[in-house]
Design a protein around this motif. Structure first.
Motif, PDB file in Angstrom:
ATOM      1  N   ARG A 130       1.175  -1.405  -0.254  1.00  0.00           N
ATOM      2  CA  ARG A 130       0.206   0.197  -0.390  1.00  0.00           C
ATOM      3  C   ARG A 130       0.605   0.791   0.242  1.00  0.00           C
ATOM      4  NH1 ARG A 130      -5.231   1.046  -0.908  1.00  0.00           N
ATOM      5  NH2 ARG A 130      -5.437   3.499  -0.590  1.00  0.00           N
ATOM      6  N   PHE A 152       0.909   6.551  -6.241  1.00  0.00           N
ATOM      7  CA  PHE A 152       0.165   7.166  -6.401  1.00  0.00           C
ATOM      8  C   PHE A 152       0.439   8.951  -6.005  1.00  0.00           C
ATOM      9  CE2 PHE A 152      -3.835   9.374  -4.499  1.00  0.00           C
ATOM     10  CZ  PHE A 152      -4.554   9.046  -5.821  1.00  0.00           C
ATOM     11  N   GLU A 153       1.031   9.444  -5.568  1.00  0.00           N
ATOM     12  CA  GLU A 153       1.041  10.725  -5.368  1.00  0.00           C
ATOM     13  C   GLU A 153       2.095  10.969  -6.431  1.00  0.00           C
ATOM     14  OE1 GLU A 153       2.567  10.478  -1.138  1.00  0.00           O
ATOM     15  OE2 GLU A 153       0.333  10.258  -0.441  1.00  0.00           O
ATOM     16  N   LEU A 201      -0.017  11.762  -9.502  1.00  0.00           N
ATOM     17  CA  LEU A 201      -0.598  13.476  -8.980  1.00  0.00           C
ATOM     18  C   LEU A 201       0.135  14.832  -9.931  1.00  0.00           C
ATOM     19  CD1 LEU A 201      -2.971  12.111  -5.711  1.00  0.00           C
ATOM     20  CD2 LEU A 201      -3.612  12.703  -8.013  1.00  0.00           C
ATOM     21  N   ARG A 202       1.409  14.321  -8.681  1.00  0.00           N
ATOM     22  CA  ARG A 202       2.002  15.609  -9.270  1.00  0.00           C
ATOM     23  C   ARG A 202       2.139  15.671 -10.192  1.00  0.00           C
ATOM     24  NH1 ARG A 202       6.347  14.421  -4.682  1.00  0.00           N
ATOM     25  NH2 ARG A 202       4.338  14.657  -3.021  1.00  0.00           N
ATOM     26  N   LYS A 208       1.058  14.638 -13.110  1.00  0.00           N
ATOM     27  CA  LYS A 208       0.097  15.158 -14.019  1.00  0.00           C
ATOM     28  C   LYS A 208      -0.064  16.437 -13.585  1.00  0.00           C
ATOM     29  CE  LYS A 208      -0.035  11.448 -16.330  1.00  0.00           C
ATOM     30  NZ  LYS A 208       0.284  11.342 -17.468  1.00  0.00           N
ATOM     31  N   PHE A 248      -0.374  19.682 -16.145  1.00  0.00           N
ATOM     32  CA  PHE A 248      -1.500  20.617 -16.511  1.00  0.00           C
ATOM     33  C   PHE A 248      -1.304  22.311 -16.861  1.00  0.00           C
ATOM     34  CE2 PHE A 248      -5.331  22.653 -15.485  1.00  0.00           C
ATOM     35  CZ  PHE A 248      -6.201  21.736 -16.614  1.00  0.00           C
ATOM     36  N   ARG A 273      -7.000  23.947  -9.668  1.00  0.00           N
ATOM     37  CA  ARG A 273      -7.301  22.975  -8.881  1.00  0.00           C
ATOM     38  C   ARG A 273      -7.540  23.445  -7.426  1.00  0.00           C
ATOM     39  NH1 ARG A 273      -2.431  21.307  -7.872  1.00  0.00           N
ATOM     40  NH2 ARG A 273      -1.299  22.133  -8.717  1.00  0.00           N
ATOM     41  N   ARG A 289       5.120  29.938  -7.501  1.00  0.00           N
ATOM     42  CA  ARG A 289       4.196  29.301  -7.311  1.00  0.00           C
ATOM     43  C   ARG A 289       3.519  29.358  -5.940  1.00  0.00           C
ATOM     44  NH1 ARG A 289       4.042  23.728 -10.051  1.00  0.00           N
ATOM     45  NH2 ARG A 289       2.319  22.612  -9.050  1.00  0.00           N
ATOM     46  N   VAL A 320      -7.124  14.021 -14.784  1.00  0.00           N
ATOM     47  CA  VAL A 320      -6.636  13.446 -13.108  1.00  0.00           C
ATOM     48  C   VAL A 320      -6.832  14.720 -12.966  1.00  0.00           C
ATOM     49  CG1 VAL A 320      -5.080  13.694 -11.766  1.00  0.00           C
ATOM     50  CG2 VAL A 320      -3.911  11.926 -13.809  1.00  0.00           C
ATOM     51  N   VAL A 321      -6.445  16.208 -12.938  1.00  0.00           N
ATOM     52  CA  VAL A 321      -7.061  17.511 -12.443  1.00  0.00           C
ATOM     53  C   VAL A 321      -8.147  17.189 -12.402  1.00  0.00           C
ATOM     54  CG1 VAL A 321      -7.014  19.807 -12.394  1.00  0.00           C
ATOM     55  CG2 VAL A 321      -5.669  18.609 -13.429  1.00  0.00           C
ATOM     56  N   ILE A 372      -9.678  14.965  -9.418  1.00  0.00           N
ATOM     57  CA  ILE A 372      -9.346  16.167  -8.119  1.00  0.00           C
ATOM     58  C   ILE A 372     -10.483  16.991  -7.756  1.00  0.00           C
ATOM     59  CG2 ILE A 372      -8.051  17.373  -7.089  1.00  0.00           C
ATOM     60  CD1 ILE A 372      -5.181  16.406  -8.719  1.00  0.00           C
ATOM     61  N   TYR A 412      -0.771  18.698   0.335  1.00  0.00           N
ATOM     62  CA  TYR A 412       0.544  17.822   0.825  1.00  0.00           C
ATOM     63  C   TYR A 412       0.509  17.297  -0.902  1.00  0.00           C
ATOM     64  CZ  TYR A 412       2.315  14.142   2.674  1.00  0.00           C
ATOM     65  OH  TYR A 412       2.820  13.170   3.503  1.00  0.00           O
ATOM     66  N   ALA A 413      -0.439  16.242  -1.589  1.00  0.00           N
ATOM     67  CA  ALA A 413       0.123  15.741  -2.168  1.00  0.00           C
ATOM     68  C   ALA A 413       0.897  16.522  -3.538  1.00  0.00           C
ATOM     69  CB  ALA A 413      -0.699  14.200  -2.903  1.00  0.00           C
ATOM     70  N   ILE A 414      -0.056  17.350  -4.372  1.00  0.00           N
ATOM     71  CA  ILE A 414       0.997  18.075  -5.635  1.00  0.00           C
ATOM     72  C   ILE A 414       2.009  19.037  -4.875  1.00  0.00           C
ATOM     73  CG2 ILE A 414       0.760  19.079  -7.738  1.00  0.00           C
ATOM     74  CD1 ILE A 414      -2.346  17.296  -7.203  1.00  0.00           C
ATOM     75  N   GLY A 427       3.522  19.992  -1.635  1.00  0.00           N
ATOM     76  CA  GLY A 427       4.155  18.910  -0.753  1.00  0.00           C
ATOM     77  C   GLY A 427       4.327  20.147   0.612  1.00  0.00           C
ATOM     78  N   TYR A 457      -6.614  13.413   4.662  1.00  0.00           N
ATOM     79  CA  TYR A 457      -5.669  13.678   3.307  1.00  0.00           C
ATOM     80  C   TYR A 457      -6.289  12.441   3.462  1.00  0.00           C
ATOM     81  CZ  TYR A 457      -1.724  12.227   0.445  1.00  0.00           C
ATOM     82  OH  TYR A 457      -1.167  11.363  -0.859  1.00  0.00           O
ATOM     83  N   LYS A 471      -7.898  10.563  -0.224  1.00  0.00           N
ATOM     84  CA  LYS A 471      -6.886   9.771  -1.200  1.00  0.00           C
ATOM     85  C   LYS A 471      -8.072   8.224  -1.815  1.00  0.00           C
ATOM     86  CE  LYS A 471      -3.231   7.923  -0.146  1.00  0.00           C
ATOM     87  NZ  LYS A 471      -1.684   7.671   0.780  1.00  0.00           N
ATOM     88  N   VAL A 472      -8.498   8.232  -0.370  1.00  0.00           N
ATOM     89  CA  VAL A 472      -9.496   7.007  -1.184  1.00  0.00           C
ATOM     90  C   VAL A 472     -10.643   7.035  -1.626  1.00  0.00           C
ATOM     91  CG1 VAL A 472     -11.267   5.388   0.139  1.00  0.00           C
ATOM     92  CG2 VAL A 472      -8.478   5.602   1.227  1.00  0.00           C
ATOM     93  N   LEU A 497     -10.273   9.778  -4.725  1.00  0.00           N
ATOM     94  CA  LEU A 497      -9.948   9.879  -5.258  1.00  0.00           C
ATOM     95  C   LEU A 497      -9.204   8.503  -5.678  1.00  0.00           C
ATOM     96  CD1 LEU A 497      -9.098  12.045  -7.020  1.00  0.00           C
ATOM     97  CD2 LEU A 497      -6.581  12.243  -6.428  1.00  0.00           C
ATOM     98  N   GLU A 498      -9.182   7.823  -5.205  1.00  0.00           N
ATOM     99  CA  GLU A 498      -8.650   6.840  -6.282  1.00  0.00           C
ATOM    100  C   GLU A 498      -9.761   6.069  -6.370  1.00  0.00           C
ATOM    101  OE1 GLU A 498      -4.678   5.711  -2.931  1.00  0.00           O
ATOM    102  OE2 GLU A 498      -6.755   4.472  -3.172  1.00  0.00           O
TER     103      GLU A 498
END
Lengths: 413, 191
Positions: A3, A10-11, A14-15, A17, A21, B35, B72, B117-118, B121, B135-137, B139, B160, B164-165, B167-168
Motif C-alpha cells: 500500500r 500514486f502521489e 498526481l504530482r 500529472k 496540466f 485545482r 507558485r 486527473v485534474v 481532483i 500535501y500530495a501536489i 508538497g 488527506y 486519497k481513498v 480520489l483513487e
C-alpha cells in the motif's frame, strides 16, 4: 508495504500529472494585472475607446448611404427581369398628342388590369425634343423566382418611356391600389423611409460649478462662488427598444471656478501650489488657512470624456415627450490650472492632480421633433466621483456641475 | 529573454519584462489555481490577485531556489486566502462535516490524462481537495497545512487519507489507474 509503495507512486503520479496540466488565461486577466500595477498607463484602453466611438460614428454615417443604396437595389430587384432589361426611364413632358397617346395607353392598360386604377400624368411641360416610344406598366412589388408579382393589389403603376435624347420633367403616377404617389426623379425611385435605430446628436450645456471640499484635518478652502462651465459633445444614439436609447460619444468639458486663499509670508504645510500640466509645482505664496488678505483663485480644467448612457422615454407621443437619462463618463483631464494644497507627501516632480477621473450625469429633458430634427432641452447634473487631486494633495475636491443642456439629433435612416 | 533580465526588468517595474514573466508562468499557475477553485472564472481571479502580489513583491525574491517555486508559493497562498474568505470552505475542511459529503458525478470528457486527473481532483469536496492539493501536489507538510488552513495537524492527515481513498476510487472507476492492490502504479492509458 504494498500500500505504501502504491501510495508513493500514486502521489508521484498526481504530482506529475498536475504539473503537466496547463491552462491559458484570458486576455482580461493580464489587462487587469497591467492596469493594477501601472495605474497611470491606461492609454491603450482610452485609445481603444476613442477608436470604438469613432468607428461607431463612422458606421452610423455610412449606414445612411448604405441604406438608401440598399433600398434602391431592393426596388430595382423587385422589378421583373423583363422590365429590368427595358432600362426604365421615366417619361416626361411630351407634346399634347403624345401625351394623349400616353394617357390612352396607360388608361387602356390600367383598365385592363383587375384593379381598375387610374394613372395620371401630372406634368404639363411641353418639349418637342421628346417622343414617347413605348410605355409599359411595371410593378414595384416583390416577384417570385419566375418574375410573377406576388401581390397584385399593391401594384404601383408608372409610365415608362425609352429615352430619346433628354428628359425634362417627371411624371407622377398614382399608385394603382394604394393611392400613394411614388415620386420619381430621373430613373431614381425615392426610397421608402423607415425609422432608423441610429441617431446622431450634438449638444451643449452651460453650467454652474459647485466644488465640495473634504480635508484631511486641514482647514478647507472656501468656494468663492464665481464659476462657469461649458460642455459640448457629439453622441451616437441607438434605439434599443421603443422607449429606451443607449448613447455613447465624445464630450469636452471646460470648468472654471474660484476659491478663496490667503496671502502668506512663509511656506507652511497648507501652502497652496499652482498645479498645471506643464509645471507640476509652483509655489503660489498663498495658503488655504487664514493668513493675510484673502485672495480669489481661479482654477480651470479641460476634460475629455467618453460618456456611455441610457435614455428612457417617460411620457408623451412621438413629436413631444419627456425623457430622463443617465451617463457614466470616464474622463481624462487634458489641461489644468489648479491650486491644491501642498502636503508632505508631495515632492517637486509629482503631480497632485488626478489625470483620470470618473463623472456621473443625470438629466431630464423635453424632446420636440420638428422637420426631421429632434430637439431636447432640460436640466442636467454632472458629478465628479473622484477627487480632482490625487493622494498627494491635502484635501479632496469633488465638482458638481448644474446646467441646462440643449441638444439636437437626427435619426439616421 | 533570460530569467535574470526578466527579473531585473520586473524589479524596475518594466512592463514588457512583467508581461514576459506572466506569459512564461501564467499557464501553469492557472492550472494550480484551477485545482483549488470552483470554476475557471474563480481560478482566473485567483491568478490575477496572485500575479499582482508577485509583481509588487518581486524585489523580495533572493534567487534562493527556483523562481517558479517562489511564484507558485505565492499563488498557492493566494488561492488559500481566497478560499478562506468563503465561510463554506472553513466548514468543509472540518472532518466531521466532510464525512457526509458526496462526490459530484460531473462529466470528465477530456481525453488528455493530465486534464483527466485534474478534473478528478476537482470532483472531490473542497476540503478534501484543498488538503490533497497542498500535501500530495504542492508538497506542504501536514503541520504547514494545519497552520495555513487553521485546522489541527491530525485533521489534515485524516482529510488527506479520505481524500486519497476517494480520489483513487474515482480514478479507478474512470479507468485512469488500475486498482491499488497492484504493487506498482501503472497508468491505464500508458499501457
Amino acid at each position: 508495504m504494498e500500500r505504501k509503495l502504491f501510495s508513493d507512486n500514486f502521489e508521484r503520479m498526481l504530482r506529475e500529472k498536475a504539473d503537466e496540466f496547463k491552462m491559458y488565461p484570458s486576455a482580461r486577466v493580464w489587462h487587469s494585472i497591467y492596469n493594477n500595477i501601472h495605474p497611470g498607463r491606461r492609454w491603450p484602453s482610452m485609445t481603444m475607446s476613442v477608436v470604438l466611438v469613432a468607428l461607431l460614428l463612422l458606421v452610423g454615417y455610412t449606414n445612411t448611404e448604405t441604406t438608401i443604396a440598399k433600398k434602391n437595389t431592393l426596388i430595382e430587384n423587385n422589378i421583373a427581369p423583363a422590365e429590368k432589361n427595358a432600362i426604365p426611364f421615366i417619361a416626361s413632358a411630351i407634346n399634347e398628342s403624345e401625351k394623349q397617346i400616353a394617357f390612352n395607353s396607360i388608361d387602356k392598360k390600367v383598365e385592363e388590369s383587375a384593379n381598375e386604377k387610374t394613372a395620371l400624368i401630372n406634368s404639363t411641360n411641353k418639349n418637342e425634343n421628346f417622343s414617347l416610344s413605348s410605355t409599359e406598366l411595371i410593378s414595384t412589388t416583390p416577384t417570385d423566382n419566375k418574375g410573377f408579382h406576388s401581390d397584385k393589389k399593391s401594384t404601383d403603376v408608372i409610365l415608362i418611356a425609352e429615352k430619346n435624347e433628354q428628359l425634362v420633367d417627371v411624371i407622377k403616377v398614382k399608385g394603382a391600389s394604394q393611392n400613394q404617389e411614388n415620386k420619381v426623379s430621373d430613373n431614381t425611385v425615392a426610397p421608402r423611409k423607415a425609422p432608423g435605430k441610429f441617431g446622431l446628436q450634438i449638444y451643449a450645456s452651460p453650467s454652474m460649478i459647485s466644488p465640495s471640499f473634504e480635508t484631511n484635518g486641514i482647514t478647507t478652502l472656501n468656494d468663492a462662488g464665481k464659476s462657469i462651465g461649458l460642455e459640448v459633445g457629439a453622441a451616437m444614439q441607438y434605439a434599443l427598444f421603443k422607449k429606451i436609447k443607449v448613447t455613447t460619444g465624445l464630450q469636452l468639458n471646460y470648468i472654471s471656478y474660484s476659491t478663496v486663499g490667503h496671502q502668506s509670508t512663509e511656506p507652511t504645510t497648507n501652502t497652496l501650489i499652482k498645479q498645471t500640466q506643464i509645471n507640476p509645482m509652483e509655489n503660489s505664496g498663498f495658503t488655504n488657512t487664514t493668513g493675510l488678505s484673502p485672495v480669489n483663485f481661479r482654477s480651470e480644467t479641460y476634460q475629455v470624456s467618453l460618456p456611455v448612457g441610457v435614455e428612457l422615454k417617460l411620457l408623451g407621443k412621438e413629436e413631444l415627450h419627456w425623457d430622463i437619462g443617465a451617463t457614466i463618463q470616464p474622463t481624462y483631464v487634458m489641461g489644468s490650472n489648479a491650486y491644491p494644497s501642498i502636503s508632505s507627501k508631495l515632492n517637486s516632480t509629482s503631480s497632485a492632480l488626478n489625470n483620470w477621473n470618473l463623472n456621473a450625469g443625470v438629466e431630464t429633458f423635453i424632446t420636440y421633433k420638428i422637420n426631421g430634427l429632434t430637439w431636447q432641452l432640460g436640466p442636467q447634473l454632472r458629478y465628479q466621483l473622484m477627487s480632482t487631486y490625487g493622494k498627494n494633495a491635502s484635501f479632496n475636491e469633488n465638482l458638481a456641475n448644474y446646467g441646462v443642456k440643449l441638444g439636437v439629433s437626427k435619426a439616421l435612416p | 529573454m533570460t530569467e535574470e533580465l526578466m527579473l531585473a526588468g520586473c524589479v524596475n517595474n518594466n512592463a514588457s519584462s512583467q508581461e514576459a514573466l506572466y506569459a512564461r508562468f501564467s499557464p501553469r499557475m492557472l492550472g494550480v489555481c484551477y485545482r483549488f477553485a470552483k470554476n475557471r472564472e474563480d481560478a482566473e481571479d485567483m491568478l490575477q490577485e496572485g500575479f499582482i502580489k508577485i509583481f509588487s513583491q518581486i524585489h523580495q525574491y533572493r534567487n534562493e531556489g527556483a523562481l517558479e517555486g517562489w511564484i507558485r508559493r505565492i499563488i498557492v497562498h493566494t488561492c488559500i486566502n481566497v478560499l478562506k474568505k468563503n465561510k463554506k470552505f472553513s466548514d468543509c475542511v472540518d472532518i466531521s462535516h466532510a464525512q457526509g459529503l458526496h462526490i459530484k458525478e460531473e462529466s470528465v470528457t477530456s481525453i488528455i490524462q493530465a486534464k483527466q486527473v485534474v478534473e478528478c481532483i476537482r470532483l472531490l469536496p473542497i476540503g478534501y481537495r484543498t488538503v490533497l492539493n497542498l500535501y500530495a501536489i504542492e508538497g506542504y507538510s501536514h503541520r504547514e497545512i494545519g497552520h495555513l488552513l487553521d485546522i489541527e495537524e491530525s485533521t489534515s492527515r485524516s482529510q488527506y487519507t479520505r481524500a486519497k481513498v476517494m480520489l483513487e476510487d474515482i480514478l479507478v472507476k474512470r479507468k485512469i489507474i488500475d486498482k491499488p492492490k497492484e504493487k506498482k502504479y501503472i497508468p491505464a492509458i500508458a499501457k
